[in-house]
Design an enzyme around this catalytic site. Structure first.
Site, short mmCIF file in Angstrom:
data_model
loop_
_atom_site.label_atom_id
_atom_site.label_comp_id
_atom_site.label_asym_id
_atom_site.label_seq_id
_atom_site.Cartn_x
_atom_site.Cartn_y
_atom_site.Cartn_z
CB THR A 204 3.21 -7.97 1.63
OG1 THR A 204 4.26 -7.90 2.57
CG2 THR A 204 2.58 -6.64 1.38
NE ARG A 232 10.71 -5.22 9.47
CZ ARG A 232 10.03 -5.62 8.40
NH1 ARG A 232 8.71 -5.73 8.46
NH2 ARG A 232 10.63 -5.88 7.27
CG ASP A 235 8.24 -3.31 1.69
OD1 ASP A 235 8.16 -4.11 2.65
OD2 ASP A 235 7.83 -3.58 0.55
CB THR A 255 5.76 -9.01 -1.84
OG1 THR A 255 5.64 -9.96 -0.79
CG2 THR A 255 6.20 -9.73 -3.10
N GLY A 256 8.28 -8.98 0.11
CA GLY A 256 9.57 -9.52 0.50
C GLY A 256 10.21 -8.71 1.61
N GLY A 258 11.35 -6.11 3.55
CA GLY A 258 11.05 -4.68 3.44
C GLY A 258 12.27 -3.80 3.53
N1 GLY Z 1 7.32 -6.58 2.86
C1 GLY Z 1 6.75 -6.56 4.12
C2 GLY Z 1 7.69 -6.29 5.20
O1 GLY Z 1 8.89 -6.37 5.04
O2 GLY Z 1 7.23 -6.01 6.28
#
Ligand code: GLY
Length: 344
Positions: A204, A232, A235, A255-256, A258
Protein backbone atom coordinates in the site's frame (compact mmCIF):
# COMPACT_ATOMS: atom_id res chain seq x y z
CA UNK A 1 17.28 2.66 -9.45
CA UNK A 2 20.30 4.91 -9.15
CA UNK A 3 18.32 7.88 -7.95
CA UNK A 4 16.71 5.77 -5.29
CA UNK A 5 20.06 4.48 -4.11
CA UNK A 6 21.27 8.02 -3.61
CA UNK A 7 19.01 8.33 -0.64
CA UNK A 8 20.41 7.15 2.61
CA UNK A 9 18.70 4.44 4.54
CA UNK A 10 19.06 5.31 8.16
CA UNK A 11 18.85 2.77 10.89
CA UNK A 12 17.59 4.77 13.76
CA UNK A 13 17.19 2.53 16.64
CA UNK A 14 18.95 1.09 19.61
CA UNK A 15 19.56 -2.32 21.12
CA UNK A 16 17.72 -5.57 21.23
CA UNK A 17 16.00 -7.21 24.10
CA UNK A 18 14.00 -10.29 24.75
CA UNK A 19 10.29 -10.36 25.42
CA UNK A 20 8.12 -13.45 25.48
CA UNK A 21 11.13 -15.43 24.31
CA UNK A 22 11.36 -13.46 21.08
CA UNK A 23 13.92 -10.96 19.97
CA UNK A 24 12.31 -7.58 20.28
CA UNK A 25 13.25 -3.97 20.51
CA UNK A 26 14.25 -2.74 23.95
CA UNK A 27 14.67 0.95 23.26
CA UNK A 28 13.14 2.99 20.54
CA UNK A 29 14.15 6.33 19.16
CA UNK A 30 12.72 8.12 16.20
CA UNK A 31 13.64 10.99 13.93
CA UNK A 32 12.35 14.20 15.32
CA UNK A 33 11.58 16.76 12.73
CA UNK A 34 10.23 19.93 14.14
CA UNK A 35 8.51 22.23 11.82
CA UNK A 36 6.39 22.01 8.78
CA UNK A 37 5.65 21.43 6.02
CA UNK A 38 6.47 17.76 6.22
CA UNK A 39 5.29 14.66 4.37
CA UNK A 40 5.88 10.98 5.12
CA UNK A 41 4.80 7.92 3.19
CA UNK A 42 5.22 4.16 3.18
CA UNK A 43 7.86 2.18 1.28
CA UNK A 44 10.35 3.19 -1.40
CA UNK A 45 7.58 4.41 -3.65
CA UNK A 46 7.15 7.12 -1.05
CA UNK A 47 10.15 9.04 -2.35
CA UNK A 48 8.53 9.84 -5.67
CA UNK A 49 5.15 10.28 -4.01
CA UNK A 50 6.59 12.73 -1.47
CA UNK A 51 8.19 14.68 -4.31
CA UNK A 52 4.75 14.92 -5.92
CA UNK A 53 3.25 16.10 -2.63
CA UNK A 54 6.07 18.59 -2.13
CA UNK A 55 5.13 20.50 -5.28
CA UNK A 56 2.11 21.60 -3.27
CA UNK A 57 3.49 21.68 0.27
CA UNK A 58 6.62 23.55 -0.81
CA UNK A 59 4.55 26.37 -2.22
CA UNK A 60 2.40 26.77 0.87
CA UNK A 61 -0.37 24.57 -0.51
CA UNK A 62 -2.89 22.62 1.50
CA UNK A 63 -1.95 19.21 2.95
CA UNK A 64 -5.12 17.69 1.50
CA UNK A 65 -4.10 18.62 -2.04
CA UNK A 66 -0.60 17.37 -1.37
CA UNK A 67 -1.58 13.92 -0.12
CA UNK A 68 -3.88 13.42 -3.09
CA UNK A 69 -1.25 14.55 -5.62
CA UNK A 70 1.45 12.53 -3.88
CA UNK A 71 -0.16 9.12 -4.03
CA UNK A 72 -1.43 9.75 -7.56
CA UNK A 73 2.23 9.48 -8.56
CA UNK A 74 2.25 5.89 -7.27
CA UNK A 75 -1.12 5.11 -8.84
CA UNK A 76 0.36 6.28 -12.16
CA UNK A 77 3.42 4.05 -11.96
CA UNK A 78 3.63 0.44 -13.01
CA UNK A 79 3.97 -1.57 -9.86
CA UNK A 80 2.77 -4.66 -8.10
CA UNK A 81 0.76 -3.05 -5.39
CA UNK A 82 -1.02 0.12 -6.33
CA UNK A 83 -2.93 1.11 -9.45
CA UNK A 84 -4.34 -0.69 -12.45
CA UNK A 85 -1.25 -2.78 -13.25
CA UNK A 86 -1.11 -4.27 -9.78
CA UNK A 87 -1.84 -7.72 -8.36
CA UNK A 88 -5.29 -8.95 -9.32
CA UNK A 89 -7.70 -10.83 -7.12
CA UNK A 90 -7.95 -14.59 -7.47
CA UNK A 91 -10.34 -14.16 -10.42
CA UNK A 92 -7.71 -12.09 -12.24
CA UNK A 93 -9.38 -8.72 -11.72
CA UNK A 94 -7.58 -5.72 -10.25
CA UNK A 95 -9.72 -4.05 -7.60
CA UNK A 96 -8.54 -0.88 -5.91
CA UNK A 97 -9.14 0.60 -2.47
CA UNK A 98 -8.35 4.12 -1.29
CA UNK A 99 -9.24 6.70 1.32
CA UNK A 100 -8.48 10.30 2.18
CA UNK A 101 -9.04 12.51 5.25
CA UNK A 102 -8.56 16.22 5.89
CA UNK A 103 -7.97 18.53 8.81
CA UNK A 104 -11.69 19.03 9.48
CA UNK A 105 -12.49 15.34 9.92
CA UNK A 106 -13.91 15.13 6.41
CA UNK A 107 -13.20 11.79 4.82
CA UNK A 108 -13.99 9.73 1.75
CA UNK A 109 -13.25 6.26 0.54
CA UNK A 110 -13.71 3.75 -2.26
CA UNK A 111 -13.45 -0.02 -2.11
CA UNK A 112 -13.18 -2.73 -4.77
CA UNK A 113 -13.11 -0.13 -7.51
CA UNK A 114 -12.37 -1.50 -10.99
CA UNK A 115 -10.91 0.14 -14.11
CA UNK A 116 -10.37 3.59 -12.61
CA UNK A 117 -6.83 4.86 -12.60
CA UNK A 118 -6.96 7.18 -9.60
CA UNK A 119 -9.05 5.75 -6.78
CA UNK A 120 -7.64 8.37 -4.40
CA UNK A 121 -9.25 11.14 -6.42
CA UNK A 122 -12.55 9.27 -6.51
CA UNK A 123 -12.30 8.94 -2.72
CA UNK A 124 -11.86 12.70 -2.52
CA UNK A 125 -14.94 13.24 -4.68
CA UNK A 126 -16.91 10.92 -2.40
CA UNK A 127 -15.81 13.13 0.49
CA UNK A 128 -16.59 16.41 -1.22
CA UNK A 129 -19.57 15.63 -3.40
CA UNK A 130 -21.67 13.05 -1.60
CA UNK A 131 -23.24 12.86 1.83
CA UNK A 132 -21.39 9.55 2.32
CA UNK A 133 -17.96 8.39 3.39
CA UNK A 134 -17.62 5.16 1.45
CA UNK A 135 -18.68 3.82 -1.96
CA UNK A 136 -17.76 0.34 -3.14
CA UNK A 137 -17.80 -1.89 -6.20
CA UNK A 138 -20.03 -1.05 -9.11
CA UNK A 139 -21.57 1.88 -7.29
CA UNK A 140 -18.16 3.43 -6.78
CA UNK A 141 -17.32 2.91 -10.44
CA UNK A 142 -20.65 4.39 -11.53
CA UNK A 143 -20.01 7.43 -9.36
CA UNK A 144 -16.47 7.80 -10.74
CA UNK A 145 -17.72 7.71 -14.32
CA UNK A 146 -20.44 10.24 -13.50
CA UNK A 147 -17.68 12.50 -12.17
CA UNK A 148 -15.78 12.25 -15.45
CA UNK A 149 -13.16 9.62 -14.57
CA UNK A 150 -12.46 7.54 -17.69
CA UNK A 151 -13.00 3.78 -17.61
CA UNK A 152 -9.61 2.26 -18.34
CA UNK A 153 -8.61 -1.20 -19.45
CA UNK A 154 -6.93 -3.27 -16.79
CA UNK A 155 -3.26 -3.61 -17.69
CA UNK A 156 -1.47 -6.06 -15.44
CA UNK A 157 2.22 -5.33 -15.14
CA UNK A 158 4.48 -8.12 -16.46
CA UNK A 159 5.38 -9.07 -12.91
CA UNK A 160 1.78 -9.18 -11.76
CA UNK A 161 0.78 -11.24 -14.83
CA UNK A 162 3.60 -13.69 -14.26
CA UNK A 163 2.81 -14.03 -10.58
CA UNK A 164 -0.89 -14.54 -11.25
CA UNK A 165 -0.17 -17.21 -13.88
CA UNK A 166 2.11 -18.91 -11.39
CA UNK A 167 -0.53 -18.71 -8.71
CA UNK A 168 -3.16 -20.18 -11.04
CA UNK A 169 -1.14 -23.37 -11.38
CA UNK A 170 -2.11 -24.31 -7.85
CA UNK A 171 -4.87 -21.79 -7.13
CA UNK A 172 -4.25 -22.38 -3.47
CA UNK A 173 -5.96 -19.80 -1.33
CA UNK A 174 -3.22 -18.97 1.11
CA UNK A 175 -2.92 -15.23 1.33
CA UNK A 176 0.53 -14.25 2.52
CA UNK A 177 1.27 -10.64 2.98
CA UNK A 178 4.39 -8.54 2.98
CA UNK A 179 7.35 -10.82 2.96
CA UNK A 180 9.39 -7.96 1.63
CA UNK A 181 12.01 -8.05 4.37
CA UNK A 182 15.36 -6.95 3.08
CA UNK A 183 15.38 -8.84 -0.20
CA UNK A 184 14.73 -5.69 -2.16
CA UNK A 185 15.90 -3.20 0.43
CA UNK A 186 12.30 -2.19 0.63
CA UNK A 187 9.19 -2.45 -1.39
CA UNK A 188 8.08 -0.34 -4.27
CA UNK A 189 7.60 -0.04 -7.99
CA UNK A 190 11.26 -0.62 -8.65
CA UNK A 191 11.40 -3.71 -6.54
CA UNK A 192 8.32 -5.89 -6.64
CA UNK A 193 8.85 -8.75 -4.27
CA UNK A 194 8.12 -12.33 -5.18
CA UNK A 195 7.20 -14.89 -2.60
CA UNK A 196 9.18 -18.13 -2.72
CA UNK A 197 6.56 -19.74 -4.95
CA UNK A 198 6.73 -16.84 -7.38
CA UNK A 199 3.75 -14.90 -6.07
CA UNK A 200 3.99 -11.20 -5.65
CA UNK A 201 2.91 -9.99 -2.30
CA UNK A 202 1.22 -6.66 -1.94
CA UNK A 203 1.38 -3.37 -0.40
CA UNK A 204 0.00 0.00 0.00
CA UNK A 205 1.06 3.58 -0.16
CA UNK A 206 -0.08 5.54 2.86
CA UNK A 207 0.86 9.20 3.20
CA UNK A 208 0.36 11.83 5.89
CA UNK A 209 1.39 15.46 5.68
CA UNK A 210 1.35 18.70 7.61
CA UNK A 211 1.27 21.89 5.56
CA UNK A 212 2.82 25.29 6.22
CA UNK A 213 -0.34 26.34 8.03
CA UNK A 214 0.06 23.41 10.42
CA UNK A 215 -2.89 21.44 9.10
CA UNK A 216 -2.80 17.66 8.71
CA UNK A 217 -4.23 15.37 6.03
CA UNK A 218 -3.68 11.80 4.89
CA UNK A 219 -4.25 9.41 2.01
CA UNK A 220 -3.97 5.69 1.42
CA UNK A 221 -4.29 3.64 -1.79
CA UNK A 222 -3.74 0.00 -2.74
CA UNK A 223 -4.74 -2.96 -4.86
CA UNK A 224 -4.91 -4.92 -1.61
CA UNK A 225 -3.73 -8.41 -0.99
CA UNK A 226 -2.61 -10.24 -4.12
CA UNK A 227 -4.98 -13.04 -5.27
CA UNK A 228 -7.46 -12.12 -2.58
CA UNK A 229 -11.03 -13.42 -2.62
CA UNK A 230 -13.26 -11.42 -4.88
CA UNK A 231 -14.88 -8.70 -2.80
CA UNK A 232 -12.25 -8.72 -0.05
CA UNK A 233 -11.50 -5.31 1.44
CA UNK A 234 -8.51 -4.64 3.63
CA UNK A 235 -7.78 -1.74 5.93
CA UNK A 236 -6.80 0.79 3.28
CA UNK A 237 -10.27 2.09 2.43
CA UNK A 238 -11.39 2.05 6.05
CA UNK A 239 -11.12 5.33 7.93
CA UNK A 240 -9.63 4.58 11.34
CA UNK A 241 -7.89 1.43 10.12
CA UNK A 242 -5.64 2.28 7.15
CA UNK A 243 -5.70 6.00 7.87
CA UNK A 244 -6.75 8.46 10.52
CA UNK A 245 -6.24 12.19 10.94
CA UNK A 246 -7.05 14.36 13.94
CA UNK A 247 -5.88 17.89 13.36
CA UNK A 248 -5.44 18.54 17.10
CA UNK A 249 -3.22 15.53 17.65
CA UNK A 250 -1.67 13.87 14.62
CA UNK A 251 -2.19 11.43 11.79
CA UNK A 252 -1.34 7.80 11.10
CA UNK A 253 -1.41 5.39 8.19
CA UNK A 254 -0.96 1.64 8.10
CA UNK A 255 0.42 -0.98 5.76
CA UNK A 256 0.46 -4.74 5.86
CA UNK A 257 -2.15 -7.36 6.55
CA UNK A 258 -5.32 -5.32 6.52
CA UNK A 259 -7.40 -7.80 8.51
CA UNK A 260 -5.11 -7.35 11.50
CA UNK A 261 -5.05 -3.57 11.19
CA UNK A 262 -8.85 -3.52 11.14
CA UNK A 263 -8.97 -5.78 14.22
CA UNK A 264 -7.51 -3.01 16.38
CA UNK A 265 -8.78 0.04 14.41
CA UNK A 266 -5.06 0.57 13.91
CA UNK A 267 -4.55 4.12 12.71
CA UNK A 268 -7.21 5.50 15.02
CA UNK A 269 -5.61 3.65 17.91
CA UNK A 270 -2.23 5.21 17.15
CA UNK A 271 -3.73 8.71 17.02
CA UNK A 272 -5.58 8.14 20.31
CA UNK A 273 -2.35 6.93 21.95
CA UNK A 274 -0.65 10.11 20.75
CA UNK A 275 -3.53 12.10 22.24
CA UNK A 276 -2.75 10.45 25.58
CA UNK A 277 0.80 11.76 25.36
CA UNK A 278 2.77 9.07 23.55
CA UNK A 279 5.27 10.02 20.87
CA UNK A 280 4.41 8.81 17.36
CA UNK A 281 6.98 6.03 17.67
CA UNK A 282 5.74 4.82 21.04
CA UNK A 283 2.16 4.91 19.80
CA UNK A 284 3.00 2.84 16.70
CA UNK A 285 4.92 0.33 18.83
CA UNK A 286 2.05 0.01 21.31
CA UNK A 287 -0.43 -0.61 18.48
CA UNK A 288 1.85 -3.27 16.97
CA UNK A 289 2.15 -4.96 20.38
CA UNK A 290 -1.62 -5.04 20.63
CA UNK A 291 -1.78 -6.98 17.35
CA UNK A 292 0.98 -9.31 18.50
CA UNK A 293 -0.91 -10.05 21.69
CA UNK A 294 -4.04 -10.91 19.73
CA UNK A 295 -2.23 -13.02 17.13
CA UNK A 296 -0.12 -14.97 19.63
CA UNK A 297 1.91 -17.66 17.86
CA UNK A 298 0.67 -16.49 14.48
CA UNK A 299 2.19 -13.01 14.82
CA UNK A 300 5.37 -14.19 13.13
CA UNK A 301 3.42 -14.96 9.95
CA UNK A 302 2.19 -11.47 9.27
CA UNK A 303 3.44 -7.99 8.65
CA UNK A 304 1.80 -4.79 9.82
CA UNK A 305 3.47 -1.39 10.08
CA UNK A 306 2.24 1.98 11.29
CA UNK A 307 3.64 5.37 10.32
CA UNK A 308 2.61 8.44 12.29
CA UNK A 309 3.16 12.18 12.50
CA UNK A 310 2.13 14.38 15.40
CA UNK A 311 1.15 18.01 15.48
CA UNK A 312 4.70 19.01 16.51
CA UNK A 313 6.05 17.51 13.30
CA UNK A 314 7.53 14.47 15.04
CA UNK A 315 7.56 11.21 13.09
CA UNK A 316 7.50 7.61 14.28
CA UNK A 317 6.98 4.15 12.91
CA UNK A 318 6.99 0.55 14.05
CA UNK A 319 6.43 -2.78 12.28
CA UNK A 320 5.96 -6.42 13.20
CA UNK A 321 8.62 -7.68 10.78
CA UNK A 322 11.81 -6.01 9.71
CA UNK A 323 11.98 -4.58 6.21
CA UNK A 324 9.45 -1.79 6.48
CA UNK A 325 10.80 1.51 5.20
CA UNK A 326 9.27 4.91 4.84
CA UNK A 327 10.11 8.12 3.04
CA UNK A 328 10.26 11.54 4.71
CA UNK A 329 10.48 14.95 3.13
CA UNK A 330 10.71 18.25 4.95
CA UNK A 331 12.59 21.49 4.49
CA UNK A 332 15.54 19.81 6.20
CA UNK A 333 15.72 16.36 4.64
CA UNK A 334 14.52 13.98 1.97
CA UNK A 335 15.31 10.36 2.69
CA UNK A 336 14.27 6.82 3.48
CA UNK A 337 14.18 5.43 6.99
CA UNK A 338 14.07 1.81 8.04
CA UNK A 339 11.52 1.34 10.79
CA UNK A 340 12.27 -0.63 13.89
CA UNK A 341 10.37 -3.89 14.22
CA UNK A 342 9.23 -6.40 16.80
CA UNK A 343 10.94 -9.34 15.12
CA UNK A 344 14.55 -8.97 14.00
N1 GLY B 1 -3.03 -3.09 3.77
C1 GLY B 1 -3.66 -3.33 2.56
C2 GLY B 1 -4.56 -4.48 2.56
O1 GLY B 1 -4.53 -5.31 3.45
O2 GLY B 1 -5.32 -4.60 1.63
Amino acid sequence: MASRRKFIYSSLFGGLGTLLGKKVIAGVSYPTVTGNPIVISTWDAGLAANAGAWKILGSNGRALDAVEAGVRVTEDSINCCVGLGANPDRDGIVTLDACIMDEHGNCGSVGALERIKHPISVARRVMEKTPHVMLVGQGAQQFAVSEGFPLEEQKLSDDAKKAYEQWLKKSEYKPIINIENTKSGGHGPSAPVHLPNGELNHDTIGMVAMDAAGNLSGSCTTSGMGFKMRGRLGDSPIIGAGLYVDNEVGACTATGQGEDVIRICGSHTVVELMRQGMSPGQACKTAVERIIKIKGDKAGEIQVAFLALNKKGEVGSFAIQKGFSYALKSNKEEKMYNAKSYYQ
